[in-house]
Design a protein around this motif. Structure first.
Motif, mmCIF file in Angstrom:
data_model
loop_
_atom_site.group_PDB
_atom_site.id
_atom_site.type_symbol
_atom_site.label_atom_id
_atom_site.label_comp_id
_atom_site.label_asym_id
_atom_site.label_seq_id
_atom_site.Cartn_x
_atom_site.Cartn_y
_atom_site.Cartn_z
ATOM 1 N N LEU A 172 0.822 -1.213 0.000
ATOM 2 C CA LEU A 172 0.000 0.000 0.000
ATOM 3 C C LEU A 172 0.858 1.265 0.000
ATOM 4 C CD1 LEU A 172 -2.813 -1.002 2.530
ATOM 5 C CD2 LEU A 172 -3.036 -0.718 0.059
ATOM 6 N N SER A 173 2.003 1.217 0.675
ATOM 7 C CA SER A 173 2.889 2.382 0.707
ATOM 8 C C SER A 173 3.431 2.689 -0.679
ATOM 9 C CB SER A 173 4.046 2.131 1.677
ATOM 10 O OG SER A 173 3.572 1.872 2.979
ATOM 11 N N ALA A 174 3.867 1.659 -1.389
ATOM 12 C CA ALA A 174 4.386 1.868 -2.743
ATOM 13 C C ALA A 174 3.288 2.388 -3.677
ATOM 14 C CB ALA A 174 4.981 0.566 -3.273
ATOM 15 N N VAL A 175 2.070 1.838 -3.534
ATOM 16 C CA VAL A 175 0.957 2.277 -4.381
ATOM 17 C C VAL A 175 0.626 3.743 -4.108
ATOM 18 C CG1 VAL A 175 -1.502 1.951 -4.840
ATOM 19 C CG2 VAL A 175 -0.001 -0.040 -4.647
ATOM 20 N N MET A 176 0.553 4.139 -2.843
ATOM 21 C CA MET A 176 0.226 5.519 -2.504
ATOM 22 C C MET A 176 1.323 6.478 -2.941
ATOM 23 S SD MET A 176 -2.788 5.673 -1.270
ATOM 24 C CE MET A 176 -2.786 7.309 -0.581
#
Length: 286
Positions: A172-176
């Motif tokens: 989720l961090s990479a996506v955001m």
């Protein structure tokens, strides 16, 4: 053994009276001593806390300093009396509470010789541990040990859960980071990791917020995911506590209602109230 009994027999009446008051709670004097000691402990720790407030320190700093030294002298005298009247002073001084007693007074004296030692005065908070002894809370350590064993038994399950959540956070961090970018506060993936952890734990500081529609949708999904998984470690620990309790139940059968699974120390059946037989270990020892 005989030497210890002889030493105890040679105790002066003053030592015996001090030991009865300081280490015991059966007499009115012992109870009053414990109550006075609890009051001193609480007040001395309260001084540590309020002294960190700048306005209070500026206005009452000297008074707090004098009161702190008053409590330090009281605890020093008490520590000396415990060494004096203890049946085994060395064992007391090396025990957990003996070390706590020493640490609670040592920083104040160190500050006299080492100017930078004032920061170590926070060790005075350790005095709170002495309340366990005064209130005889050690009798509840068996329940605490049961909880500790349950935590150790569930550690592998919790670790797997934590590892799985960590993977979700990294994704989720990479996506955001890709969706929001530095212009919206997501200046790096570590910064996005911080946002994801804050969001998935439902804390929501609000210092970093998504601005795009897709980012807000993922944020909403992350919040719902946080609510979904927050109860998992609680369920794991609860199951282990239940198993730990069942392991500590006695297999004695009530002669009246034939129920099994009583508490180990139970004297009467919790279903019908009939008296139970003594545990097998006690009957063997007798």
């Amino acid at each position: 053994m005989n030497k210890g009994l002889a030493d105890k027999a040679d105790d002066s009446p003053l030592k015996k009276k001090l030991r009865e008051v300081i280490f015991g709670t059966e007499t009115p004097a012992g109870r009053w001593f414990d109550l006075a000691l609890i009051a001193c402990i609480v007040l001395s720790v309260a001084l540590v806390y309020v002294d960190t407030v700048a306005s209070i320190h500026q206005q009452y700093g000297e008074l707090i300093y004098l009161l702190e030294w008053l409590f330090t002298l009281i605890f020093t005298v008490e520590y000396g009396l415990r060494l004096y009247c203890s049946t085994n002073p060395l064992r007391y001084s090396l025990s957990f509470y003996g070390i706590v007693d020493l640490l609670s007074i040592l920083p104040s004296f160190l500050a006299l010789f080492f100017p930078g030692a004032n920061m170590t005065l926070v060790i005075r908070v350790l005095r709170l541990f002495r309340i366990f002894r005064v209130l005889k809370l050690l009798r509840y350590l068996s329940e605490g040990n049961m909880l500790l064993r349950a935590m150790l038994q569930s550690s592998r399950k919790v670790f797997i859960f934590f590892f799985s959540v960590s993977l979700i956070i990294m994704v989720l961090s990479a996506v955001m980071y890709v969706i929001e970018g530095p212009e919206n506060g997501f200046s790096s993936i570590p910064k996005s990791v911080y946002w994801t952890i804050v969001t998935i734990t439902t804390v929501g500081y609000g210092d970093i917020t998504p601005h795009t529609s897709l980012g807000q949708a993922i944020a909403a999904l992350t919040m719902l995911l946080g609510y979904s998984i927050i109860a998992i470690p609680t369920g794991i620990l609860t199951a282990e506590i239940g198993q730990e309790i069942s392991r500590h139940r006695d297999l004695r059968r009530c002669a009246n209602c034939l129920k099994k699974g009583h508490e180990i120390n139970a004297l009467y059946c919790d279903r019908c109230g009939s008296e139970l037989e003594a545990p097998l270990s006690e009957s063997k020892s007798s």
